[in-house]
Motif scaffolding. Structure first.
Motif, PDB file in Angstrom:
ATOM      1  N   GLY A  72       2.131   6.765  -6.765  1.00  0.00           N
ATOM      2  CA  GLY A  72       1.325   7.332  -7.154  1.00  0.00           C
ATOM      3  C   GLY A  72       1.229   9.147  -7.445  1.00  0.00           C
ATOM      4  N   ASP A  73       1.391   9.292  -5.678  1.00  0.00           N
ATOM      5  CA  ASP A  73       2.056  10.922  -5.488  1.00  0.00           C
ATOM      6  C   ASP A  73       2.812  11.291  -6.191  1.00  0.00           C
ATOM      7  OD1 ASP A  73      -0.254  10.283  -3.496  1.00  0.00           O
ATOM      8  OD2 ASP A  73       2.031   9.878  -2.336  1.00  0.00           O
ATOM      9  N   ARG A  74       3.805  10.277  -6.668  1.00  0.00           N
ATOM     10  CA  ARG A  74       5.378  11.234  -7.445  1.00  0.00           C
ATOM     11  C   ARG A  74       4.854  11.202  -8.951  1.00  0.00           C
ATOM     12  NH1 ARG A  74       8.029   7.567  -4.286  1.00  0.00           N
ATOM     13  NH2 ARG A  74       8.163   5.937  -6.097  1.00  0.00           N
ATOM     14  N   LEU A  76     -10.575  -9.366  -7.812  1.00  0.00           N
ATOM     15  CA  LEU A  76     -12.622  -9.120  -8.646  1.00  0.00           C
ATOM     16  C   LEU A  76     -12.227  -6.919  -8.492  1.00  0.00           C
ATOM     17  CD1 LEU A  76     -14.633  -9.598 -10.367  1.00  0.00           C
ATOM     18  CD2 LEU A  76     -15.791 -10.000  -7.962  1.00  0.00           C
ATOM     19  N   THR A  77     -11.412  -7.204  -7.117  1.00  0.00           N
ATOM     20  CA  THR A  77     -11.615  -5.206  -6.912  1.00  0.00           C
ATOM     21  C   THR A  77     -10.759  -4.395  -8.250  1.00  0.00           C
ATOM     22  OG1 THR A  77     -12.207  -5.663  -5.137  1.00  0.00           O
ATOM     23  CG2 THR A  77     -11.280  -3.329  -5.259  1.00  0.00           C
ATOM     24  N   VAL A  78      -9.637  -5.500  -7.948  1.00  0.00           N
ATOM     25  CA  VAL A  78      -8.710  -4.280  -8.977  1.00  0.00           C
ATOM     26  C   VAL A  78      -9.197  -4.126 -10.680  1.00  0.00           C
ATOM     27  CG1 VAL A  78      -5.566  -5.175  -9.654  1.00  0.00           C
ATOM     28  CG2 VAL A  78      -6.319  -5.509  -7.215  1.00  0.00           C
ATOM     29  N   PHE A  79      -9.628  -5.336 -10.663  1.00  0.00           N
ATOM     30  CA  PHE A  79     -10.579  -5.673 -12.659  1.00  0.00           C
ATOM     31  C   PHE A  79     -11.157  -4.737 -12.526  1.00  0.00           C
ATOM     32  CE2 PHE A  79     -13.306  -7.311 -14.998  1.00  0.00           C
ATOM     33  CZ  PHE A  79     -12.610  -6.846 -16.101  1.00  0.00           C
ATOM     34  N   ALA A 125      -4.059   0.695  -4.733  1.00  0.00           N
ATOM     35  CA  ALA A 125      -3.564   0.878  -3.408  1.00  0.00           C
ATOM     36  C   ALA A 125      -3.807   0.119  -2.448  1.00  0.00           C
ATOM     37  CB  ALA A 125      -2.587   2.255  -2.953  1.00  0.00           C
ATOM     38  N   LEU A 126      -5.293   0.321  -2.296  1.00  0.00           N
ATOM     39  CA  LEU A 126      -5.358  -0.807  -1.235  1.00  0.00           C
ATOM     40  C   LEU A 126      -5.895  -1.894  -1.592  1.00  0.00           C
ATOM     41  CD1 LEU A 126      -7.250  -0.223   1.450  1.00  0.00           C
ATOM     42  CD2 LEU A 126      -8.803   0.247   0.605  1.00  0.00           C
ATOM     43  N   TYR A 144       1.068  -0.924  -0.073  1.00  0.00           N
ATOM     44  CA  TYR A 144      -0.025   0.299  -0.016  1.00  0.00           C
ATOM     45  C   TYR A 144       0.993   1.242  -0.209  1.00  0.00           C
ATOM     46  CZ  TYR A 144      -3.509   3.514   1.402  1.00  0.00           C
ATOM     47  OH  TYR A 144      -4.116   4.490   1.744  1.00  0.00           O
ATOM     48  N   ARG A 145       1.626   1.346   0.722  1.00  0.00           N
ATOM     49  CA  ARG A 145       2.478   2.460   1.027  1.00  0.00           C
ATOM     50  C   ARG A 145       3.791   2.605  -0.682  1.00  0.00           C
ATOM     51  NH1 ARG A 145       0.924   6.542   3.704  1.00  0.00           N
ATOM     52  NH2 ARG A 145       2.896   6.791   3.061  1.00  0.00           N
TER      53      ARG A 145
END
Length: 566
Positions: A227-229, A286-289, A243-244, A220-221
């Motif tokens: 993503g922030d960069r 499934l969530t990532v998809f 990320a989550l 996650y980190r």
């Protein structure tokens, strides 16, 4: 009477069969384990007695006697003693680690008849010669742990673990037996503490959970920082959004791998831990998809609803609505597929038995009742997708509000009002209430501005002013179709309607406001320029305005009309 007697006779036959406890239902063999020799007195009369005797002797360390409860018919007699000891140890570990035994479901009768089965069950009242205790995954193929009733030529029928089960034991033990990790543990860690759990398992459980959570947190980190960069770009937004989900997926993968290959827990833990890890694993995948597809769609499609509502974007509006519908249908299919695949991998019914889901019917009814609103909204959402009564970007008049369709989700429709507020409407409510779709077929819209004027008002003068407005305003598209009509009248005056058509609802609303302003201005100017006997404003309104002006002058101390000199 005939039906009653036949039913009574049938029940009597079943009762007699249940009382008999012996029949000719068995497998015939020439000899049973001749290479083991005489094992002494071993209770193998019923299925329950066989399982109980095996566990008793195996846990006491007497695997030589436990081997007599196996069908070693596929092994050469000279090797049966040596192989029998090995297979008995393997079966003990498999039963301890992977099989949840429900003793009341294992018949305690010689004929294997289940006296607790429903009369509608397939084998109700019928003796059995084979009983399956569990299904265990072996190289993506579930294999049974079964008991069979066999009768040697020189003896009585007995219940033993089936020859096919014995043949599968080496492969099963390779997956679920003691591994290098357990063999390296000290004796105190391998000692049983409670409920068949060894000491090391009580320590390994929190270690597994902490390892999974820590791995998920690190992922996650990592993705959040990446993503922030890259935040201004699409890749940065995608990494932050995933990320989550990727963290949950990673934690589930780490836990599942450790549970399958490093920490092989007993059935008490594995029965619940394995399905839980698989559930999180499939849910995370499934969530990532779904989120990846959503991000791709957001990048591809027009996000400004006001821009999407423009007439030239009609094809894009239909395309975006179809994609939204395909997305919802795809998610439903993906969930169904994942649920079916999960059930095939878990084998929940075979490994846990009815004990864990004894109230499955009641629970199913409770869950169905609790989810009825969500399910009805999902079906209504699919109904919109199929019938296309409303599309993303359509301009609607819903419950006295002018708004755009911004999103059509599973359970709600998100509407954006003209003043940039969002209405969240349940889908079932949305499809059950009537609404105006101003862009369903043709976005052109005719607007009418109505003014109440005096009976003596010169309509031709107003019509000339109206024609000037129509010819100079670019928002009016049908200049020949613009009309000025007297639509009503009463004692106080007449109602004049000014009709004009614009290209789409937003332009029509702006044009309506401009038309109203222009016609009010024209009426005021013509009122000031009126000829004798011609009046535009209604008399009642003029009187009230005059009275109001007089009252204002008196309150401010201003002089009124000069008095008559007479």
């Amino acid at each position: 009477m005939t039906v009653f007697l036949a039913s009574f006779t049938g029940f009597a036959d079943i009762a007699a069969a249940q009382q008999s406890g012996s029949d000719n239902s068995y497998f015939e063999v020439e000899t049973l384990n001749p290479g083991l020799g005489d094992g002494g007195r071993i209770n193998r009369d019923t299925p329950q007695a066989t399982v109980e005797s095996f566990l008793h002797h195996a846990r006491a360390g007497d695997h030589a006697k436990a081997a007599h409860l196996l069908d070693l018919g596929q092994i050469e007699p000279d090797s049966q003693r040596r192989v029998g000891l090995e297979r008995a140890r393997q079966l003990e570990q498999i039963l301890t680690r992977k099989v949840w035994l429900k003793w009341e479901d294992i018949p305690d009768r010689r004929d294997g008849l289940d006296i607790t089965a429903s009369p509608k069950a397939l084998m109700a009242g019928e003796p059995r010669r084979s009983i399956r205790l569990a299904l265990i995954d072996l190289e993506d193929l579930p294999v049974p742990i079964s008991l069979e009733r066999v009768k040697p030529a020189d003896g009585a029928p007995v219940w033993v673990f089936a020859a096919q089960t014995v043949d599968n034991l080496p492969a099963l033990h390779e997956l679920y037996g003691e591994n290098w990790f357990e063999r390296s543990l000290p004796d105190w860690a391998r000692a049983q503490v409670t409920s068949g759990l060894e000491a090391w398992q009580l320590i390994a459980m929190p270690v597994l959970l902490i390892s999974s959570v820590l791995a998920g947190w690190l992922v996650y980190r990592l993705f959040r920082n990446a993503g922030d960069r890259l935040k201004p770009r699409f890749s940065g937004r995608l990494l932050r959004r995933l990320a989550l989900s990727l963290a949950i997926l990673t934690g589930a993968v780490i836990g599942y791998v450790m549970q399958r290959h490093l920490f092989v827990f007993s059935a008490t833990i594995d029965t619940f831990l394995g399905p839980l890890m698989l559930l999180i694993l499939f849910g995370g995948g499934l969530t990532v998809f779904v989120q990846t597809i959503d991000m791709i769609l957001e990048r591809t499609l027009i996000r400004d609803i006001a821009e999407l509502e423009q007439p030239e974007n009609r094809e894009m509006r239909a395309f975006q609505t179809n994609l939204s519908a395909f997305r919802r249908i795809g998610i439903v299919l993906a969930v169904v597929f994942a649920a079916g695949l999960l059930m095939t991998q878990v084998n929940l019914f075979a490994t846990t038995g009815v004990a864990l889901i004894g109230s499955a019917g009641v629970v199913t009814l409770i869950l169905a009742y609790a989810a009825r609103s969500a399910l009805s909204n999902i079906m209504a959402s699919l109904q919109i997708a199929i019938s296309k009564t409303a599309a993303v970007g359509d301009s609607l008049y819903f419950e006295n509000r002018w708004c755009y369709v911004e999103k059509i989700n599973f359970t709600y429709v998100q509407l954006k009002t003209w003043d940039k507020r969002r209405l969240i409407v349940p889908v079932t409510y949305f499809v059950s209430e009537p609404f105006e779709n101003w862009t369903k077929r043709d976005p052109n819209m005719t607007k009418v501005v109505k003014l109440r004027l005096h009976h003596s008002a010169d309509i031709d003068s107003l019509r000339a002013r109206f024609e000037d407005f129509v010819s100079s305003n670019d928002k009016v598209i049908d200049k020949d179709g613009a009309r000025v009509l007297v639509v009503d009248h009463d004692a106080s005056g007449m109602v004049v309607g000014f009709y004009a058509t614009a290209e789409e609802p937003l332009s029509a609303w702006t044009m309506e406001c401009e038309l109203r302003e222009a016609m009010l201005k024209a009426a005021r100017e013509l009122e000031l320029e009126r000829a004798e006997g011609v009046q535009y404003l209604p008399a009642e309104r003029e009187s009230r305005v005059s009275d109001f002006a007089t009252e204002q002058n008196e309150e401010q101390g201003k002089p009124g009309d000069p008095p008559d000199e007479d």
